[in-house]
Design a protein around this motif. Structure first.
Motif, PDB file in Angstrom:
ATOM      1  N   VAL A   1       0.780   4.205  15.037  1.00 51.59           N
ATOM      2  CA  VAL A   1       0.745   3.461  13.766  1.00 51.59           C
ATOM      3  C   VAL A   1       0.026   4.235  12.665  1.00 51.59           C
ATOM      4  O   VAL A   1       0.150   3.897  11.489  1.00 51.59           O
ATOM      5  N   TYR A   2      -0.713   5.273  13.030  1.00 54.26           N
ATOM      6  CA  TYR A   2      -1.498   5.997  12.027  1.00 54.26           C
ATOM      7  C   TYR A   2      -0.651   7.023  11.284  1.00 54.26           C
ATOM      8  O   TYR A   2       0.305   7.589  11.836  1.00 54.26           O
ATOM      9  N   GLU A   3      -1.020   7.260  10.030  1.00 56.13           N
ATOM     10  CA  GLU A   3      -0.406   8.351   9.272  1.00 56.13           C
ATOM     11  C   GLU A   3      -0.832   9.649   9.945  1.00 56.13           C
ATOM     12  O   GLU A   3      -1.990  10.057   9.854  1.00 56.13           O
TER      13      GLU A   3
ATOM     14  N   TYR B   1      -8.961  15.657  15.083  1.00 57.12           N
ATOM     15  CA  TYR B   1      -9.858  14.549  15.389  1.00 57.12           C
ATOM     16  C   TYR B   1      -9.079  13.293  15.763  1.00 57.12           C
ATOM     17  O   TYR B   1      -7.932  13.094  15.375  1.00 57.12           O
ATOM     18  N   ALA B   2      -9.732  12.442  16.522  1.00 60.85           N
ATOM     19  CA  ALA B   2      -9.087  11.225  17.025  1.00 60.85           C
ATOM     20  C   ALA B   2      -9.009  10.170  15.926  1.00 60.85           C
ATOM     21  O   ALA B   2      -9.951   9.993  15.143  1.00 60.85           O
ATOM     22  N   TYR B   3      -7.889   9.463  15.889  1.00 55.43           N
ATOM     23  CA  TYR B   3      -7.695   8.442  14.858  1.00 55.43           C
ATOM     24  C   TYR B   3      -8.547   7.220  15.146  1.00 55.43           C
ATOM     25  O   TYR B   3      -8.615   6.718  16.263  1.00 55.43           O
ATOM     26  N   ARG B   4      -9.175   6.726  14.085  1.00 51.29           N
ATOM     27  CA  ARG B   4     -10.010   5.536  14.160  1.00 51.29           C
ATOM     28  C   ARG B   4      -9.280   4.362  13.507  1.00 51.29           C
ATOM     29  O   ARG B   4      -8.371   4.543  12.698  1.00 51.29           O
TER      30      ARG B   4
ATOM     31  N   PRO C   1      -5.752   5.444   7.680  1.00 51.95           N
ATOM     32  CA  PRO C   1      -4.558   4.850   7.074  1.00 51.95           C
ATOM     33  C   PRO C   1      -3.407   4.714   8.068  1.00 51.95           C
ATOM     34  O   PRO C   1      -3.188   5.572   8.927  1.00 51.95           O
ATOM     35  N   LEU C   2      -2.666   3.625   7.913  1.00 54.37           N
ATOM     36  CA  LEU C   2      -1.458   3.435   8.700  1.00 54.37           C
ATOM     37  C   LEU C   2      -0.318   4.224   8.073  1.00 54.37           C
ATOM     38  O   LEU C   2      -0.325   4.532   6.887  1.00 54.37           O
ATOM     39  N   GLY C   3       0.688   4.552   8.895  1.00 57.86           N
ATOM     40  CA  GLY C   3       1.831   5.295   8.382  1.00 57.86           C
ATOM     41  C   GLY C   3       2.953   5.300   9.396  1.00 57.86           C
ATOM     42  O   GLY C   3       3.222   4.313  10.066  1.00 57.86           O
ATOM     43  N   GLY C   4       3.594   6.448   9.526  1.00 58.62           N
ATOM     44  CA  GLY C   4       4.689   6.553  10.488  1.00 58.62           C
ATOM     45  C   GLY C   4       5.850   7.338   9.926  1.00 58.62           C
ATOM     46  O   GLY C   4       6.438   6.961   8.917  1.00 58.62           O
TER      47      GLY C   4
END
Length: 348
Positions: A132-134, A140-143, A147-150
């Motif tokens: 779901v993350y941009e 680094y690991a997404y927190r 921001p959401l993206g795809g």
């Protein structure tokens, strides 16, 4: 078992790989489980192998049908909902983007609308994905605050599902509807027979004595055994259901430990340590886009839910291969599944 004993739990997508494992977990904890899903795509589905059709109630129904979802929810009146029903394959989303968006976004809208119309307290966990993350392809690991993206239709539709869930939570929570979202990594485990998915493709090749074709050997993914994120979903549901102050109504990552994020090549080679064979590089420069690197930060779940993964990468691979090899050798899938659940719970 105390919390779940007698709880009315609706599982959407109960005929899928994760849904079948989740249903078995809930049945073992004494829940009254009801499912809504499409029929399994394969005669060898885990749903069939676990004989869930005889051990829980459920209906084969398309969540794109709003009236049908409304009817099922109104009849069952769940206490807790675990929403796993989705179009879950990246490459399939390119082939049918409209169906992908209709299932993942409007299917979630139909479910949340039906829960809102119950006008009674309900706890809902909406399962999305690590995608779901941009994705900036960084190290680094997404927190959960990123921001959401795809890029592809699947990833973007799941990011939109996060927005739908947040909107519903803010707009329609006055009757006790509590909503949180769960974002898991790349889940592996016995009984996954999906087409065009890495581990099932590897197992089919090994079973048939053929070389394993690997499309993206250098891609990095957060691999984890299916029981780890499912344990996270149930932990989140327990905390959310008992909260009186609005706590836990947000998104949570459920991934492996940082040291267990490896390449596709590493996954294939580790599987071959347990089931001998060979793999070949089948990279296609003309293939549709798939993310090259993904990893999740699990600090929030660790701190707020006291959750942590139980099985490390090598454990997850060993348990997965053991399941497939045992079943191939004639073991009862239900017995081996229950044995692995018991081993997981003992290790935790």
């Amino acid at each position: 078992m105390g919390f779940w004993q007698g709880k009315k739990v609706l599982v959407t997508g109960h005929t899928g790989f994760k849904g079948a494992w989740l249903s078995e977990l809930l049945l073992g904890r004494g829940a009254d489980v009801h499912g809504i899903a499409l029929p399994p795509e394969d005669d060898a589905s885990l749903y069939g192998q676990l004989k869930l059709d005889t051990r829980m109630s459920g209906t084969f129904h398309d969540i794109r049908d709003a009236a049908g979802v409304l009817r099922e929810v109104a009849t069952f009146k769940p206490d807790i909902v675990l929403h796993l029903a989705a179009q879950a394959l990246v490459r399939r989303s390119y082939k049918d983007p409209v169906g992908n968006w209709a299932t993942n976004v409007m299917g979630t809208v139909h479910l949340l609308d039906a829960l809102h119309r119950l006008e009674r307290p309900v706890t809902a966990i909406v399962v999305t994905t690590d995608k779901v993350y941009e994705n900036n392809e960084w190290a680094y690991a997404y927190r959960e605050t990123d921001p959401l993206g795809g890029y592809d239709p699947y990833s973007a539709s799941k990011a939109a599902t996060e927005l739908v869930s947040a909107s519903w939570r803010r707009s329609f929570g006055e009757n006790g509807l509590k909503i949180a979202t769960a974002r898991a990594g790349n889940v592996i485990g016995g009984g996954d027979w999906a087409e065009d998915r890495l581990v099932p493709d590897i197992i089919r090749a090994l079973r048939d004595g053929k070389p394993i074709k690997i499309r993206n050997p250098a891609s990095i993914r957060p691999w984890q055994h299916v029981l780890d994120p499912l344990n996270g979903y149930l932990t989140l549901a327990e905390r959310l259901h008992g909260a009186e102050d609005g706590s836990f109504q947000s998104g949570y990552n459920f991934g492996p430990e940082p040291a267990d994020i490896f390449s596709v090549r590493k996954l294939a080679e580790t599987i071959l340590n347990h089931w001998p064979g060979e793999w070949i590089d089948a990279s296609d420069p003309q293939a549709v886009h798939e993310a090259g690197r993904l990893s999740l930060s699990i600090d929030k779940a660790r701190c707020e839910l006291d959750w942590a993964p139980v099985w490390r990468f090598d454990d997850a691979i060993r348990q997965t291969v053991d399941w497939y090899r045992s079943v191939a050798d004639g073991a009862d899938p239900l017995e081996i599944t229950r044995a692995q659940i018991a081993a997981f719970e003992a290790a935790g």
